[in-house]
Design an enzyme around this catalytic site. Sequence first.
Site, PDB file in Angstrom:
ATOM      1  N   ALA A 189      -9.860   1.758  -2.851  1.00 19.33           N
ATOM      2  CA  ALA A 189     -10.039   2.269  -4.475  1.00 19.33           C
ATOM      3  C   ALA A 189      -8.873   2.546  -5.278  1.00 19.33           C
ATOM      4  O   ALA A 189      -8.840   3.332  -6.017  1.00 19.33           O
ATOM      5  CB  ALA A 189     -10.801   3.632  -4.234  1.00 19.33           C
ATOM      6  N   ARG A 190      -7.577   1.753  -4.511  1.00 21.81           N
ATOM      7  CA  ARG A 190      -6.307   1.903  -5.228  1.00 21.81           C
ATOM      8  C   ARG A 190      -5.764   3.420  -4.918  1.00 21.81           C
ATOM      9  O   ARG A 190      -4.695   3.710  -5.768  1.00 21.81           O
ATOM     10  CB  ARG A 190      -6.076   1.587  -6.741  1.00 21.81           C
ATOM     11  CG  ARG A 190      -6.469  -0.015  -7.002  1.00 21.81           C
ATOM     12  CD  ARG A 190      -5.443  -0.769  -6.390  1.00 21.81           C
ATOM     13  NE  ARG A 190      -5.397  -2.372  -6.679  1.00 21.81           N
ATOM     14  CZ  ARG A 190      -6.332  -3.092  -5.890  1.00 21.81           C
ATOM     15  NH1 ARG A 190      -6.926  -2.836  -4.873  1.00 21.81           N
ATOM     16  NH2 ARG A 190      -6.269  -4.346  -6.414  1.00 21.81           N
TER      17      ARG A 190
END
Length: 212
Positions: A189-190
Amino acid sequence: MDLSTFRKEYSTKGLHREDLSRDPIEVFEQWFKQASELGIHEPNAMTLATVSPDGLPSQRTVLLKAFNHDGFTFFTNYSSRKGIQIDNNPSVSVLFPWLTLERQIIIQGIVTKVTKEESLEYFRSRPRDSQIGAWVSDQSTVINSRGILEQNLTEISRKYEGKDVPLPPHWGGYRIKPKTIEFWQGAAARIHDRFIYTVQSSGDWLMQRLSP
């Protein structure tokens, strides 16, 4: 060409404070060893950034040849663009982009030249063709054709045929004394994990987590 769809989801479990030593050189050694064992192509290749007198940044890839608590060492032509810029401003940054491992390491520090004895020791360990090559090119200068380089190569090869190739006066090593070392680990999810070590006046290292 639309690059908006070029996307990779990172899959590692991330990086935790308890995974890291208080000594960033130990962490670098561990990560470097893992990169080597997992077959990263030239894991010692690092992108070196320097700055011109008018503030224009410049980057190129150089090869790390040694590291310890004294710093990170590479060798090059002192008369090159990087060498001239380092003479003007010894503050540099290097990046190890081990993207296959979803990792990056960023080092910021101050550069000094290694001793002539250190440069000579490394120069003698190089293949003979590389030793000769150090004499051939006036690095970063404009030339009219490759033929000039090939002619220089022939002349230098003949000059030192049957002899030891001497260390060029314009060639040698630099050592980066780090001020900060950042370890970057990709995560889902970065929400990447970033830990930065900053050297203190005492010589100890302060470790802090950075927001991705």
